[in-house]
Design a protein around this motif. Structure first.
Motif, PDB file in Angstrom:
ATOM      1  N   UNK A 230       9.486   8.189   3.941  1.00 12.44           N
ATOM      2  CA  UNK A 230       8.919   8.042   2.604  1.00 12.44           C
ATOM      3  C   UNK A 230       7.866   9.111   2.398  1.00 12.44           C
ATOM      4  N   UNK A 231       7.239   9.158   1.242  1.00 11.56           N
ATOM      5  CA  UNK A 231       6.254  10.225   1.001  1.00 11.56           C
ATOM      6  C   UNK A 231       4.972  10.044   1.815  1.00 11.56           C
ATOM      7  N   UNK A 232       4.559   8.804   2.072  1.00  6.59           N
ATOM      8  CA  UNK A 232       3.302   8.560   2.777  1.00  6.59           C
ATOM      9  C   UNK A 232       2.104   8.923   1.915  1.00  6.59           C
ATOM     10  N   UNK A 233       0.929   8.432   2.293  1.00 11.99           N
ATOM     11  CA  UNK A 233      -0.278   8.749   1.528  1.00 11.99           C
ATOM     12  C   UNK A 233      -1.462   7.932   2.016  1.00 11.99           C
ATOM     13  N   UNK A 234      -2.586   8.034   1.305  1.00 13.50           N
ATOM     14  CA  UNK A 234      -3.798   7.320   1.705  1.00 13.50           C
ATOM     15  C   UNK A 234      -3.610   5.816   1.516  1.00 13.50           C
ATOM     16  N   UNK A 235      -4.097   5.036   2.491  1.00 15.85           N
ATOM     17  CA  UNK A 235      -3.842   3.595   2.447  1.00 15.85           C
ATOM     18  C   UNK A 235      -4.516   2.940   1.242  1.00 15.85           C
ATOM     19  N   UNK A 237      -6.120   5.018  -1.530  1.00 17.30           N
ATOM     20  CA  UNK A 237      -5.907   5.847  -2.718  1.00 17.30           C
ATOM     21  C   UNK A 237      -4.477   5.819  -3.219  1.00 17.30           C
ATOM     22  N   UNK A 238      -3.520   5.767  -2.315  1.00 17.57           N
ATOM     23  CA  UNK A 238      -2.107   5.855  -2.731  1.00 17.57           C
ATOM     24  C   UNK A 238      -1.420   4.493  -2.682  1.00 17.57           C
ATOM     25  N   UNK A 239      -2.235   3.448  -2.591  1.00 18.37           N
ATOM     26  CA  UNK A 239      -1.653   2.097  -2.490  1.00 18.37           C
ATOM     27  C   UNK A 239      -0.634   1.862  -3.601  1.00 18.37           C
ATOM     28  N   UNK A 240       0.505   1.245  -3.217  1.00 14.45           N
ATOM     29  CA  UNK A 240       1.570   1.032  -4.204  1.00 14.45           C
ATOM     30  C   UNK A 240       2.826   1.805  -3.844  1.00 14.45           C
ATOM     31  N   UNK A 241       2.707   2.707  -2.853  1.00 16.93           N
ATOM     32  CA  UNK A 241       3.908   3.411  -2.380  1.00 16.93           C
ATOM     33  C   UNK A 241       4.733   2.465  -1.511  1.00 16.93           C
ATOM     34  N   UNK A 242       6.040   2.636  -1.565  1.00 16.10           N
ATOM     35  CA  UNK A 242       6.891   1.912  -0.612  1.00 16.10           C
ATOM     36  C   UNK A 242       6.621   2.478   0.781  1.00 16.10           C
ATOM     37  N   UNK A 243       6.747   1.607   1.796  1.00 19.30           N
ATOM     38  CA  UNK A 243       6.291   1.950   3.145  1.00 19.30           C
ATOM     39  C   UNK A 243       7.468   1.941   4.137  1.00 19.30           C
ATOM     40  N   UNK A 244       7.711   3.065   4.809  1.00 16.45           N
ATOM     41  CA  UNK A 244       8.838   3.119   5.756  1.00 16.45           C
ATOM     42  C   UNK A 244       8.736   2.068   6.866  1.00 16.45           C
ATOM     43  N   UNK A 245       7.508   1.827   7.330  1.00 15.39           N
ATOM     44  CA  UNK A 245       7.362   0.808   8.384  1.00 15.39           C
ATOM     45  C   UNK A 245       7.571  -0.588   7.789  1.00 15.39           C
ATOM     46  N   UNK A 246       7.205  -0.747   6.510  1.00 10.07           N
ATOM     47  CA  UNK A 246       7.507  -2.010   5.808  1.00 10.07           C
ATOM     48  C   UNK A 246       9.010  -2.251   5.760  1.00 10.07           C
ATOM     49  N   UNK A 247       9.751  -1.201   5.439  1.00  9.08           N
ATOM     50  CA  UNK A 247      11.220  -1.322   5.389  1.00  9.08           C
ATOM     51  C   UNK A 247      11.758  -1.640   6.775  1.00  9.08           C
ATOM     52  N   UNK A 248      11.174  -0.991   7.772  1.00 11.51           N
ATOM     53  CA  UNK A 248      11.652  -1.217   9.131  1.00 11.51           C
ATOM     54  C   UNK A 248      11.371  -2.655   9.564  1.00 11.51           C
ATOM     55  N   UNK A 282      -0.627   5.329   4.666  1.00 15.20           N
ATOM     56  CA  UNK A 282       0.722   4.782   4.473  1.00 15.20           C
ATOM     57  C   UNK A 282       1.634   5.755   5.207  1.00 15.20           C
ATOM     58  N   UNK A 283       2.407   5.262   6.179  1.00 15.44           N
ATOM     59  CA  UNK A 283       3.179   6.203   7.011  1.00 15.44           C
ATOM     60  C   UNK A 283       4.260   6.926   6.220  1.00 15.44           C
ATOM     61  N   UNK A 284       4.575   8.121   6.666  1.00 12.41           N
ATOM     62  CA  UNK A 284       5.731   8.820   6.068  1.00 12.41           C
ATOM     63  C   UNK A 284       6.987   8.602   6.898  1.00 12.41           C
TER      64      UNK A 284
END
Ligand code: ZN
Length: 424
Positions: A230-235, A237-248, A282-284
Motif C-alpha cells: 500500500x502507499x503507507x504514511x504517517x500513523x 497524519x495519514x490516518x485513513x489509509x488502508x493498511x497492508x498489515x491490516x489486510x494481512x 502506516x506500513x507500506x
C-alpha cells in the motif's frame, strides 16, 4: 526430510513363507526377493563389510557434517563427495548444472538404472556451528542425521560393494544431490529427473534421515510468500489509509478458519510474517509465508484454492473498510511446490524395501513424508525413501542428535536393497 511412520506394514508380521511367496510373485517381473541374494558370496561379503566397517561410516558421517552446507550453498560438501566417489572408483563421476554429484557403479547393462541418492543440503544458515560432539553412542550436530547419515551410508554402500566386487545386471548411479530442504524445493531431483538423467531412471531410492523404514507416500506441499502493498504514511497524519498489515491480519484470521479433511491428512500453516518500518507509520508492506500439505493431490489443490480466496477477500475487505478501492494490492508467489504422490504398497520396490529388512532379520515400517522421492512418485517412477539406520532426534533443530547404536542395520538394509533393485 520430514517423515512420519503411519502404519506398521502387516506384511512384516505375516509368516515367512507367505511373505516369500508374495514377494516372489512380483519379483518374477521386476525385482528379486532380496533374501535370495544372501546366497551370493560377494553380496554376503559386502553385507558383512558394511557391519564391520560401521566405525568408518560413522567417521564419514561426522566429517561430512562438519562441512557446512546451507541451502543453495552445498558446493563445498559436494566437492568432498565428488572426491570420495572418485577415490572409491565410481565411473563417470560428474557434477551437473545445479550441483548434484553423480557417479556410476556399472553393471552388465545400462538398464535397469537404479539411482541411490542422499541430499547434501541442510536447513541451517551460514555461520551455524557444525562441529559434531560425541557423548557415548550419541553424536550431536546440526545435520548429523538429516542427511549426513544418508551421505555416509551412500558412501558405505559403494565402498563395501567395490571391496567385495559385487556384480549386478543393472547399473547403479549414486547421487549426492542438492536442494532437498525448504526453499531448495527439491531442485536437485527436479534437475535429475527433468534433465541430467531424464528418462534414464528406472528405480529411485533416497536415503534420508534415520531408522529403518520405507516411505512410500509423498506428502505434497505448496508454499507461498504473500506480499501486501500500500502507499503507507504517517500513523497520525495519514490516518485513513488502508493498511497492508491490516489486510494481512484479516487474511490470517480467514486462513485459520479454513476446514481441511482429517483423512487424507491435509494441513496449513502461516509460518512467518513481517513488514512495516516503525510503530508510528502506516506500513507500506506486509508479508507472510504459508505452507499447505497433503498426500492427496486433490485435497492439496482444494486447500490452496481456499487460501487464495481468503487472501483476496481479506484485501477487498481492508480496502472497503477505509473506502479505498484498490489501495492495497497483493502478490502471492509460489515459492515451494512439492507434488504429492505414492508408490503402491504392493509394488516391487516397496516389497523389496520391506523384505530387504526382513531378510536381514529386522523389520521396516511404512511411512509417509516429504522427501526427494516426491518427484519420481509424482511421475509414477518406482521410488521410495529409506532411513539410514540409527536413531535420529530433533532433525532441523540445532540440538539435532544421532544415536549410533546398531546403526549398521541401516547400512546393510540400504546395501541389500541397492543390489536387489539392480537385478533385471
Ligand atoms: Zn532430509
Amino acid at each position: 526430510m520430514s517423515f512420519t511412520e503411519v502404519r506398521v506394514l502387516r506384511l512384516a508380521v505375516v509368516t515367512g513363507l507367505a511373505l516369500a511367496l508374495a514377494v516372489g510373485a512380483a519379483s518374477a517381473q521386476e525385482a528379486p526377493f532380496p533374501g535370495d541374494l544372501l546366497k551370493n558370496a560377494a553380496v554376503k561379503a559386502a553385507l558383512d563389510g558394511a557391519k564391520a566397517s560401521e566405525t568408518q561410516t560413522i567417521a564419514d558421517q561426522i566429517r561430512f557434517c562438519e562441512i557446512p552446507a546451507p541451502p543453495f550453498k552445498e558446493e563445498v560438501r559436494g566437492r568432498e563427495l565428488q572426491r570420495v566417489f572418485e577415490q572409491l572408483g565410481l565411473q563417470n563421476v560428474r557434477v551437473d548444472k545445479v550441483g548434484n554429484v553423480l557417479g556410476d557403479y556399472a553393471g552388465a547393462a545400462q538398464r535397469p538404472r537404479v539411482v541411490i541418492a542422499a541430499h547434501l543440503d541442510t536447513v541451517f544458515p551460514e555461520g551455524t556451528d557444525v562441529k559434531v560432539k560425541r557423548e557415548g553412542s550419541v553424536l550431536h550436530g546440526p545435520g548429523i542425521g538429516d542427511d549426513c547419515r544418508g551421505l555416509a551410508v551412500l558412501v558405505a554402500i559403494v565402498r563395501e560393494m567395490k571391496k567385495a566386487k559385487v556384480q549386478m545386471p543393472g547399473t547403479v548411479t549414486f547421487v549426492a544431490n542438492v536442494g532437498e530442504e525448504g526453499l531448495g524445493d527439491l531442485r536437485g531431483v527436479k534437475e535429475l529427473f527433468g534433465a541430467t538423467l531424464k528418462d534414464q531412471i528406472d528405480r529411485f531410492v533416497s536415503i534420508d534421515g534415520t531408522g529403518v523404514h520405507v516411505t512410500n507416500v509423498a506428502v505434497g506441499s505448496h508454499r507461498y510468500r504473500v506480499a501486501f502493498k500500500g502507499p503507507g504514511g504517517h500513523s497520525f497524519g495519514a490516518f485513513g489509509l488502508a493498511n497492508p498489515i491490516g489486510a494481512m491480519g484479516r487474511a490470517i484470521a480467514k486462513i485459520e478458519e479454513m476446514q481441511v479433511p482429517k483423512s487424507p491428512k491435509t494441513t496449513f500453516n502461516v509460518g512467518r510474517i513481517g513488514g512495516g518500518t516503525s510503530v508510528n507509520s502506516i506500513p507500506f508492506d506486509g508479508w507472510m509465508e504459508v505452507d499447505m500439505r497433503s498426500s492427496d493431490p486433490a485435497s492439496l489443490a482444494a486447500v490452496d484454492a481456499n487460501f487464495q480466496k481468503a487472501v483476496d477477500a481479506a484485501v477487498a475487505e481492508e480496502n472497503q473498510r477505509w473506502a479505498k478501492p484498490g489501495m492495497i494490492t497483493v502478490v502471492k508467489e509460489l515459492v515451494g511446490d512439492r507434488p504429492a504422490g505414492s508408490t503402491p504398497e504392493n509394488s516391487p520396490i516397496v516389497r523389496a524395501g520391506i523384505s530387504a529388512a526382513t531378510a536381514l532379520g529386522f523389520s521396516a515400517n511404512l511411512g509417509e513424508g516429504s522427501t526427494d522421492s516426491n518427484i519420481p512418485m509424482s511421475m509414477k517412477i518406482p521410488a521410495i525413501t529409506i532411513g539410514g539406520g540409527g536413531r535420529g532426534r530433533e532433525a532441523h533443530a540445532l540440538s539435532e542428535s544421532f544415536d549410533t547404536t546398531d546403526s549398521w542395520m541401516g547400512t546393510q538394509h540400504a546395501l541389500l536393497l541397492t543390489v536387489a533393485l539392480a537385478q533385471k
